[in-house]
Motif scaffolding. Structure first.
Motif, short mmCIF file in Angstrom:
data_model
loop_
_atom_site.label_atom_id
_atom_site.label_comp_id
_atom_site.label_asym_id
_atom_site.label_seq_id
_atom_site.Cartn_x
_atom_site.Cartn_y
_atom_site.Cartn_z
N UNK A 234 2.27 -6.97 -32.63
CA UNK A 234 2.44 -7.76 -31.40
C UNK A 234 2.33 -6.88 -30.16
N UNK A 235 1.29 -6.03 -30.15
CA UNK A 235 1.05 -5.11 -29.04
C UNK A 235 -0.36 -5.39 -28.51
N UNK A 236 -0.50 -5.47 -27.20
CA UNK A 236 -1.80 -5.69 -26.59
C UNK A 236 -2.51 -4.34 -26.38
N UNK A 237 -3.81 -4.42 -26.12
CA UNK A 237 -4.56 -3.21 -25.81
C UNK A 237 -4.04 -2.60 -24.51
N UNK A 238 -3.65 -3.45 -23.56
CA UNK A 238 -3.09 -2.96 -22.30
C UNK A 238 -1.81 -2.16 -22.57
N UNK A 239 -0.94 -2.71 -23.41
CA UNK A 239 0.31 -2.01 -23.74
C UNK A 239 0.02 -0.72 -24.50
N UNK A 240 -0.91 -0.77 -25.43
CA UNK A 240 -1.26 0.43 -26.19
C UNK A 240 -1.80 1.51 -25.26
N UNK A 241 -2.66 1.14 -24.32
CA UNK A 241 -3.21 2.13 -23.40
C UNK A 241 -2.09 2.79 -22.58
N UNK A 242 -1.10 2.01 -22.19
CA UNK A 242 0.05 2.56 -21.46
C UNK A 242 0.81 3.54 -22.34
N UNK A 243 1.04 3.16 -23.60
CA UNK A 243 1.81 4.01 -24.52
C UNK A 243 1.13 5.35 -24.80
N UNK A 244 -0.20 5.35 -24.84
CA UNK A 244 -0.90 6.61 -25.15
C UNK A 244 -1.40 7.33 -23.91
N UNK A 245 -1.12 6.78 -22.74
CA UNK A 245 -1.43 7.47 -21.49
C UNK A 245 -2.89 7.49 -21.12
N UNK A 246 -3.59 6.40 -21.35
CA UNK A 246 -4.98 6.29 -20.95
C UNK A 246 -5.17 4.98 -20.20
N UNK A 247 -6.32 4.82 -19.59
CA UNK A 247 -6.56 3.57 -18.86
C UNK A 247 -6.95 2.46 -19.83
N UNK A 248 -6.67 1.25 -19.42
CA UNK A 248 -7.06 0.09 -20.21
C UNK A 248 -8.57 0.07 -20.39
N UNK A 249 -9.31 0.38 -19.33
CA UNK A 249 -10.78 0.37 -19.40
C UNK A 249 -11.29 1.40 -20.40
N UNK A 250 -10.72 2.59 -20.39
CA UNK A 250 -11.14 3.64 -21.33
C UNK A 250 -10.90 3.19 -22.77
N UNK A 251 -9.74 2.64 -23.03
CA UNK A 251 -9.42 2.20 -24.39
C UNK A 251 -10.30 1.03 -24.80
N UNK A 252 -10.52 0.09 -23.90
CA UNK A 252 -11.40 -1.06 -24.20
C UNK A 252 -12.81 -0.57 -24.54
N UNK A 253 -13.29 0.44 -23.81
CA UNK A 253 -14.62 1.00 -24.11
C UNK A 253 -14.65 1.65 -25.49
N UNK A 254 -13.58 2.32 -25.87
CA UNK A 254 -13.52 2.94 -27.20
C UNK A 254 -13.58 1.87 -28.29
N UNK A 255 -12.88 0.75 -28.05
CA UNK A 255 -12.95 -0.35 -29.01
C UNK A 255 -14.37 -0.91 -29.08
N UNK A 256 -15.01 -1.05 -27.95
CA UNK A 256 -16.36 -1.62 -27.90
C UNK A 256 -17.34 -0.71 -28.64
N UNK A 257 -17.22 0.60 -28.45
CA UNK A 257 -18.13 1.55 -29.08
C UNK A 257 -17.67 1.96 -30.48
N UNK A 258 -16.43 1.60 -30.82
CA UNK A 258 -15.81 2.02 -32.08
C UNK A 258 -15.88 3.55 -32.21
N UNK A 259 -15.38 4.20 -31.16
CA UNK A 259 -15.52 5.64 -31.02
C UNK A 259 -14.14 6.27 -30.78
N UNK A 260 -13.44 6.61 -31.86
CA UNK A 260 -12.11 7.19 -31.77
C UNK A 260 -12.10 8.56 -32.45
#
Length: 71
Positions: A17-43
């Motif tokens: 029950x965690x959003x990408x926005x919340x996850x980005x906050x928890x790991x100290x990155x921007x929502x846009x950066x994390x969303x791009x990683x999901x889009x590219x599947x690049x972790x």
């Protein structure tokens, strides 16, 4: 058909029950950066380990939830 890492993460986020926005906050990155990683599947492994820690899981090449779910 195998799930991509992004798909696995989305399943885990839903279960936790965690959003990408919340996850980005928890790991100290921007929502846009994390969303791009999901889009590219690049972790990176380091990022996956940080995500696992932020979600209360272990990452061993896959995620092991405290409830025993493996993704």
């Amino acid at each position: 058909m195998k799930l991509t890492m992004g798909e696995k993460l989305r399943i885990l986020l839903k279960r936790k029950n965690v959003t990408i926005v919340e996850l980005s906050r928890r790991i100290g990155t921007s929502n846009q950066n994390l969303a791009n990683k999901f889009k590219r599947d690049n972790f990176s492994t380091k990022e996956l380990e940080e995500i696992a820690e932020a979600l209360g899981c272990e990452f061993e090449g896959y995620f092991v939830d405290k409830d025993g779910y493996k993704l």
